[in-house]
Design an enzyme around this catalytic site. Structure first.
Site, PDB file in Angstrom:
ATOM      1  N   ASN A   1      41.113  52.554  32.395  1.00 33.61           N
ATOM      2  CA  ASN A   1      42.516  52.208  33.380  1.00 33.61           C
ATOM      3  C   ASN A   1      43.343  51.363  33.031  1.00 33.61           C
ATOM      4  O   ASN A   1      44.896  52.534  32.395  1.00 33.61           O
ATOM      5  CB  ASN A   1      42.022  53.038  34.089  1.00 33.61           C
ATOM      6  CG  ASN A   1      41.579  51.716  35.076  1.00 33.61           C
ATOM      7  OD1 ASN A   1      40.668  51.643  34.540  1.00 33.61           O
ATOM      8  ND2 ASN A   1      41.705  51.639  35.988  1.00 33.61           N
TER       9      ASN A   1
ATOM     10  N   GLU B   1      34.854  44.739  41.138  1.00 34.19           N
ATOM     11  CA  GLU B   1      36.018  45.694  42.259  1.00 34.19           C
ATOM     12  C   GLU B   1      36.065  46.609  41.427  1.00 34.19           C
ATOM     13  O   GLU B   1      35.663  47.223  40.557  1.00 34.19           O
ATOM     14  CB  GLU B   1      37.302  45.218  41.018  1.00 34.19           C
ATOM     15  CG  GLU B   1      38.002  43.385  41.270  1.00 34.19           C
ATOM     16  CD  GLU B   1      38.773  43.221  40.537  1.00 34.19           C
ATOM     17  OE1 GLU B   1      40.184  43.890  39.897  1.00 34.19           O
ATOM     18  OE2 GLU B   1      38.865  42.358  40.152  1.00 34.19           O
TER      19      GLU B   1
END
Ligand SMILES: NC(=O)C1=CN([C@@H]2O[C@H](COP(=O)(O)OP(=O)(O)OC[C@H]3O[C@@H](n4cnc5c(N)ncnc54)[C@H](O)[C@@H]3O)[C@@H](O)[C@H]2O)C=CC1
Ligand SMILES: O=C(O)/C=C/C=C(\O)C(=O)O
Length: 469
Positions: A145, A242
């Site tokens: 992303n 994360e």
């Protein structure tokens, strides 16, 4: 054809895989896929380079970080082109966020590491001080992303702390990592300090399970995070994760509504909603609920569209649009596939979508969708808003909109999230702790927190001779 980068050299392997432009669906390039032999070679190269790199004074490694930042600046346009070809991101965003953050990551961690004081304590005839040693070889596994931003966010602190690395970018986005390999070679970075292998999740799996890898830093889905955790459990390798989010936005009726609507447009739709920090659950105080929904729906129809990363991911997002309908949602805007009448019709676009009317227990409101979509629900009291925001198994980021300073502090401190933004979204200071709670991750990166993860302290305590009285 993109190759691996191992020991400072391009390396090919037997199999190749295709990379598609999500904006058109066309194949833009092919890349070599790392097999066990390539993974082993990359880890060995990193191990061979580890001792000399760790032995450099931190100031010299910081100097290398600054040279890599200059190298990125020199190849800025190539990186922008590679990132756009793989992701279909808007040019403006890529030029102002993705690639500049790569430069900022290297510059920031050069300064943070070079200026960090050592710990020392003096206590009744003893002196204790702490030295920090690198972990060794770090596996850096990153998603598609924000490919360059996230890769460099991990690389810079890992390298400046004295580790060597093997990076595996996403199979969807190997382009900017491959340009970065050239930048490392052009800068004359010692061979083996940075190694990059390309491939699917199976190549990443081979990397994290390799006994020569000392630690794993990962950004991506919670599902893959749990797989990696299991894989490294036997060797108790340090991990920094994360992971996903199902982030809440709280809009109080004392907010600046224009600002809240514009901020929400950004927090829901930036990067096609494909940022772990994006908001998917909006809660709006009842007195302004109808007005806010109407304005958000209008603005959603005006934004520049960004494709989903792959045909498969588009199917996933569309399946949630269908799920919303089947769970009884009211669709305020979107919910389908846009028609352009040009080559973009074979790309992976979906319409920006705003829905209301679902229960908190609906799958739509519980699962990470990772697309340009949010659900909006009303609330009546501050306490209810906090409960709604916290009622998620994720806990990465939250955003709140209010002009009441007391409320801002009160609510922010009660939200179960690693990051809370007030009257803004995605404002980053690279020195601050970054990461999430619950299913959103383990540990924090950012500033000295990153340096703490990428090194191990040894405390040395010396008994001091007391002078004769
Ligand atoms: N929160 C976040 O930052 C992100 C969340 N996602 C979510 O995850 C969903 C799936 O997307 P994916 O691209 O499949 O994400 P993913 O988390 O599976 O992939 C991220 C990286 O991990 C690698 N990987 C996959 N399996 C691995 C394994 N067993 N061992 C080591 N490395 C492995 C991939 O090749 C890629 O480089 C998306 O639909 C989205 O909802 C995806 C990307 C980022
Ligand atoms: O470090 C940042 O600024 C952004 C981080 C975003 C992610 O970790 C993500 O979207 O996965």
């Amino acid at each position: 054809m993109l190759t691996h980068f191992i020991g400072g050299q391009p390396v090919a392997s037997g199999k190749v895989f295709p990379v598609h432009d999500p904006a058109t669906g066309a194949m833009v390039r092919q890349a070599h896929e790392a097999d066990p032999e390539v993974v082993d070679r990359a880890v060995r190269a990193a191990r061979e380079a580890a001792r000399d790199w760790a032995a450099l004074p931190v100031g010299e490694r910081a100097g290398w970080m600054r040279r890599l930042a200059e190298g990125i600046e020199a190849r800025f346009d190539d990186l922008v082109a590679a990132e756009i070809a793989d992701t279909g991101k808007p040019l403006d965003q890529t030029r102002t966020l993705d690639i500049p953050r790569g430069i900022a990551n290297f510059r920031a961690f050069a300064e943070i590491a070079a200026q960090r004081p050592d710990d020392a304590f003096h206590l009744s005839g003893t002196l204790s001080y702490t030295v920090r040693r690198p972990l060794g070889v770090v596996a850096v596994i990153v998603p598609w992303n924000l490919p360059f931003l996230l890769m460099t966010w991990k690389l810079a602190p890992a390298l400046v702390s004295g580790n060597t690395v093997v990076v595996k970018p996403s199979e969807h986005t190997p382009g900017s990592a491959s340009v970065f390999a050239e930048i490392c070679a052009e800068a004359g970075l010692p061979p083996g300090v940075v190694n990059i292998i390309l491939g699917y999740g199976a190549s990443g799996q081979l990397l994290v399970e390799h006994p020569g890898v000392d630690a794993v830093t990962f950004t991506g889905s919670t599902k893959t995070g749990t797989t990696i955790m299991r894989t490294v459990a036997d060797r108790v390798k340090p991990i920094s994760f994360e992971l996903g989010g199902k982030n809440a936005g709280l809009v109080f009726d004392d907010c600046d509504v224009d600002r809240a609507v514009e901020g929400t447009v950004k927090s829901v739709f930036t990067n096609g909603g494909q940022v772990c920090l994006c908001t998917e659950r909006m809660y709006v105080q009842r007195s302004i609920f109808e007005d806010f929904c109407a304005r958000l729906a209008v603005r959603a129809q005006e934004i520049q569209l960004q494709p989903m990363i792959s045909a498969e991911h588009r199917e996933k997002v569309l399946s949630y649009y269908a799920l919303a309908r089947s769970e009884g949602a009211k669709v305020l805007t979107g919910g389908s596939v846009p028609v352009f009448g040009d080559h973009r019709d074979s790309g992976y676009f979906v319409e920006p979508t705003v829905v209301t009317g679902l229960s908190e227990w609906s799958r739509f409101n519980r699962e990470e969708i990772f697309g340009p979509v949010c659900h909006v629900a009303p609330f009546d009291s501050e306490a209810e808003a906090i409960d709604l925001a916290n009622g998620s198994q994720y806990g990465l980021a939250a955003t709140l909109w209010t002009t009441n300073l007391d409320r801002a502090h009160r609510v922010a401190q009660r939200l179960e999230a690693g990051l809370v933004w007030v009257n803004t979204w995605y404002l980053r200071d690279l020195r601050t702790p970054f990461g999430g709670v619950k299913l959103s991750g383990i540990g924090r990166e950012g500033g000295t927190r990153s340096l703490d993860f990428y090194s191990e302290p040894t405390t040395i305590t010396i008994k001091l001779e007391q002078p004769d009285a």
